[in-house]
Design a protein around this motif. Sequence first.
Motif, PDB file in Angstrom:
ATOM      1  N   ILE A 234       0.873  -1.172   0.000  1.00 33.42           N
ATOM      2  CA  ILE A 234       0.000   0.000   0.000  1.00 33.42           C
ATOM      3  C   ILE A 234       0.909   1.220   0.000  1.00 33.42           C
ATOM      4  O   ILE A 234       1.755   1.379   0.889  1.00 33.42           O
ATOM      5  N   GLY A 235       0.761   2.046  -1.012  1.00 26.34           N
ATOM      6  CA  GLY A 235       1.593   3.239  -1.123  1.00 26.34           C
ATOM      7  C   GLY A 235       1.041   4.370  -0.291  1.00 26.34           C
ATOM      8  O   GLY A 235      -0.061   4.279   0.265  1.00 26.34           O
ATOM      9  N   ARG A 236       1.804   5.449  -0.200  1.00 25.41           N
ATOM     10  CA  ARG A 236       1.337   6.603   0.542  1.00 25.41           C
ATOM     11  C   ARG A 236       0.174   7.265  -0.207  1.00 25.41           C
ATOM     12  O   ARG A 236       0.227   7.384  -1.431  1.00 25.41           O
ATOM     13  N   GLN A 237      -0.812   7.654   0.543  1.00 25.46           N
ATOM     14  CA  GLN A 237      -2.003   8.312  -0.008  1.00 25.46           C
ATOM     15  C   GLN A 237      -2.740   7.420  -1.006  1.00 25.46           C
ATOM     16  O   GLN A 237      -3.378   7.898  -1.931  1.00 25.46           O
TER      17      GLN A 237
ATOM     18  N   HIS B 235     -13.859  18.775  14.088  1.00 27.01           N
ATOM     19  CA  HIS B 235     -14.160  19.702  12.994  1.00 27.01           C
ATOM     20  C   HIS B 235     -13.853  19.043  11.645  1.00 27.01           C
ATOM     21  O   HIS B 235     -14.630  19.154  10.699  1.00 27.01           O
ATOM     22  N   GLN B 236     -12.727  18.324  11.591  1.00 24.34           N
ATOM     23  CA  GLN B 236     -12.340  17.687  10.327  1.00 24.34           C
ATOM     24  C   GLN B 236     -13.368  16.662   9.847  1.00 24.34           C
ATOM     25  O   GLN B 236     -13.548  16.480   8.649  1.00 24.34           O
ATOM     26  N   VAL B 237     -14.009  15.972  10.778  1.00 23.33           N
ATOM     27  CA  VAL B 237     -14.995  14.971  10.356  1.00 23.33           C
ATOM     28  C   VAL B 237     -16.391  15.571  10.231  1.00 23.33           C
ATOM     29  O   VAL B 237     -17.364  14.847  10.017  1.00 23.33           O
ATOM     30  N   GLY B 238     -16.491  16.896  10.404  1.00 21.01           N
ATOM     31  CA  GLY B 238     -17.759  17.566  10.137  1.00 21.01           C
ATOM     32  C   GLY B 238     -18.766  17.484  11.263  1.00 21.01           C
ATOM     33  O   GLY B 238     -19.969  17.529  11.025  1.00 21.01           O
TER      34      GLY B 238
ATOM     35  N   ASP C 106     -12.125  12.957   1.125  1.00 22.92           N
ATOM     36  CA  ASP C 106     -11.604  14.287   1.448  1.00 22.92           C
ATOM     37  C   ASP C 106     -10.467  14.195   2.453  1.00 22.92           C
ATOM     38  O   ASP C 106      -9.440  14.872   2.301  1.00 22.92           O
ATOM     39  N   LEU C 107     -10.656  13.371   3.481  1.00 20.35           N
ATOM     40  CA  LEU C 107      -9.629  13.243   4.512  1.00 20.35           C
ATOM     41  C   LEU C 107      -8.345  12.680   3.917  1.00 20.35           C
ATOM     42  O   LEU C 107      -7.250  13.104   4.262  1.00 20.35           O
ATOM     43  N   GLN C 108      -8.504  11.736   3.007  1.00 20.31           N
ATOM     44  CA  GLN C 108      -7.313  11.160   2.395  1.00 20.31           C
ATOM     45  C   GLN C 108      -6.509  12.223   1.653  1.00 20.31           C
ATOM     46  O   GLN C 108      -5.293  12.288   1.793  1.00 20.31           O
ATOM     47  N   ALA C 109      -7.228  13.070   0.916  1.00 24.70           N
ATOM     48  CA  ALA C 109      -6.540  14.095   0.150  1.00 24.70           C
ATOM     49  C   ALA C 109      -5.897  15.120   1.077  1.00 24.70           C
ATOM     50  O   ALA C 109      -4.759  15.543   0.866  1.00 24.70           O
ATOM     51  N   ARG C 110      -6.624  15.519   2.134  1.00 24.00           N
ATOM     52  CA  ARG C 110      -6.115  16.583   3.006  1.00 24.00           C
ATOM     53  C   ARG C 110      -5.024  16.107   3.955  1.00 24.00           C
ATOM     54  O   ARG C 110      -4.080  16.827   4.232  1.00 24.00           O
ATOM     55  N   GLN C 111      -5.178  14.889   4.482  1.00 23.78           N
ATOM     56  CA  GLN C 111      -4.251  14.426   5.519  1.00 23.78           C
ATOM     57  C   GLN C 111      -3.222  13.438   4.974  1.00 23.78           C
ATOM     58  O   GLN C 111      -2.507  12.825   5.750  1.00 23.78           O
ATOM     59  N   LYS C 112      -3.216  13.236   3.669  1.00 19.02           N
ATOM     60  CA  LYS C 112      -2.261  12.307   3.050  1.00 19.02           C
ATOM     61  C   LYS C 112      -2.323  10.917   3.688  1.00 19.02           C
ATOM     62  O   LYS C 112      -1.311  10.346   4.095  1.00 19.02           O
ATOM     63  N   LEU C 113      -3.538  10.395   3.771  1.00 24.11           N
ATOM     64  CA  LEU C 113      -3.730   9.101   4.416  1.00 24.11           C
ATOM     65  C   LEU C 113      -3.648   7.954   3.410  1.00 24.11           C
ATOM     66  O   LEU C 113      -3.958   8.133   2.244  1.00 24.11           O
ATOM     67  N   SER C 114      -3.262   6.782   3.911  1.00 26.69           N
ATOM     68  CA  SER C 114      -3.405   5.555   3.136  1.00 26.69           C
ATOM     69  C   SER C 114      -4.520   4.753   3.786  1.00 26.69           C
ATOM     70  O   SER C 114      -4.698   4.793   4.998  1.00 26.69           O
ATOM     71  N   TYR C 115      -5.275   4.030   2.964  1.00 28.37           N
ATOM     72  CA  TYR C 115      -6.345   3.197   3.504  1.00 28.37           C
ATOM     73  C   TYR C 115      -6.182   1.751   3.036  1.00 28.37           C
ATOM     74  O   TYR C 115      -5.826   1.509   1.872  1.00 28.37           O
TER      75      TYR C 115
END
Lengths: 331, 329
Positions: free
Chosen positions: B47-50, B148-151, B208-217
């Motif tokens: 699994i790569g970053r983001q 706030h981030q999760v609305g 959205d969270l993935q894009a903003r926080q550079k997450l991998s899932y």
Amino acid sequence: MASPGRVVLEVRDLHAYLYTRWGVVRAVDGVSFALREGETLGLVGESGCGKTMTALSVLRLMPEPAGRIVQGQVLLEGEDLVTKSESEMRRVRGRRISMILQDPQTSLNPVFTVGSQIVEALRMRYADGVDALRRLAEEALRRVKVAAPAERLRAFPHQMSGGMKQRVVGAIAVAGEPRVLIADEPTTALDVTIQLQYLVLLKEIQARTRLAMLFITHDFGIVARMCDRVAVMYAGRIVETGPTRALFRAPRHPYTAALMASVPRMEASVERLPSIEGQPPLLHHMPVGCRFAPRCSYVDDRCRREYPPVVPIGPAHEASCWRVEPSPPSR
Amino acid sequence: MLESRAIAAEPLIRVENVSKHFPVTRGLLVMRTTGQVKAVDGISFTIGRQETLGLVGESGCGKTTTSRLLLRLERPSAGRVLLDGRDVHALTGAALREYHTRVQAVFQDPWSSLNPRLRIRDTIAEALVVNRRVSKAGRLERVEEVLHQVGLPLGAGGRYPHEFSGGQRQRIALASALASYPELIVLDEPVSALDVSIRAQIMNLLKDLQARQKLSYLLVAHNLATVRYIAHRTAVMYLGRIVEHADTESVYRNPLHPYTKALFAAALPADPDAPRDDLILSGEVPSPIDPPSGCHFHPRCPFALEQCSRVDPVLRAITSDHAVACHLY
């Protein structure tokens, strides 16, 4: 679509409420629909919209003592079930209307063999001896495509897989040769490949027996595959009814349209899904006007004041929305 | 998604030939091992970053065991799980604590991850206390930030889980996963317990969270449409093995493995006029205790060749980004 038969089940302005500590939950609040022989009507909606309560009130199985049918009629081949006594209802359930529930585990008794449970269901219909009934049970299992039915009769539910158990439930449900089958999310607990097998099986049974099916689901894929007509429920009421194709091609109620648009597609890639903001209203705190108004993008003052009337749109297609323009029945 | 993969030379997660076998025992006093459930049987992926990897398959295929191996909730019987090149099952002390901040999870039922007696502010802060990252004031600030981030509305932190709806509770679960600035979140059926009209909200939030926080899932789901919407790459599992692994678009447009084809054909498109090319599989998934020889799928496969019952097919790249384990290719 199956050729339209005569109406077997007609629900007229049904109101079924639950009287709870927190107030009156208007779970079913003026629901009407008709179901014809050989036809499948899909009842679609989110959890808590009243679709299961509608099914349970048709069978008079609302949870006691909180649940009560306060108004309306449930006409089975012309007879009103609402006024029937409990002992009369016992002769209706299983023989004239059957139900398949979501989880086969809850429908089967773990301490009896599958065979004895099917025989018990058959006994409601046939006065034959045990041996004859066991042969009928074997035949019933064969008809729901259970391999090695004679051996399976001696098995206990825990010795079977989920898909197999749901087939047994199906065999029990149709054992009494009912006219109406209510299927409440019967494949939710099954895997996709097993789900398709099961849906195909239900269609085969229907083709053979001309059963009228009320199919409760929240899955538009199942609706597209199984149903001739669809009724969309929101907060205790049906907001749109129509032939499946018409409803998918041109959903007219904003809720139907928004819900369909918000479901990701298996067959197409989308960058961003339009989502419906907010959440369904609490059934004991219903908005005064249209119940979808707080989440609707087209809402105006009238929607918030007054519940919209049922507007005819096309052949057998109608919706309850102030914005929908009525169109003459012939197009 | 493509450029992010190019930047990261070493993927965030590398799973190397991992197996997880559970012994099947008999007897109450004298326990004998009578067999092995091969829940996961020699799988590899990265699994790569983001990046989001979707894991699909039917119940019992090993997708949940795989996610539990990544979360260190299970130890592999063989093989390694590497986070940034380090074996996560060999971590101790500070390195292990760091792992726990970097890898988080969100499960299907938000109730199971929330303590009904704690205000959600405290549930979320707990993740920070355990992982010793910040001061008390810093913790509260972080809690407000993730809420706030999760609305969720201001002041939500002071309320209890039962005061929220299902969708909001899943937002809370997501907030507590986010609190420790993770890099990977394992999502095990994140939307399947939610109402249909709420699912799109949560799926969009995840994107959205993935894009903003550079997450991998790592997304484990049985709903194929959900995976198509969220995952960049998709791996299809059958009886503990990965049978097909490709770019999501590639696998959905052109599924190669007969099992993938059957699985996709069984998913019902929300369109009454969709062509019905039913590839209805006979039978059910065999027991993982004694899986069929050779290709595990051969007894149900409509295209099975003679060698399929004898020789294990290996996962082989057909194009640069599409691998399949099948003798037909």
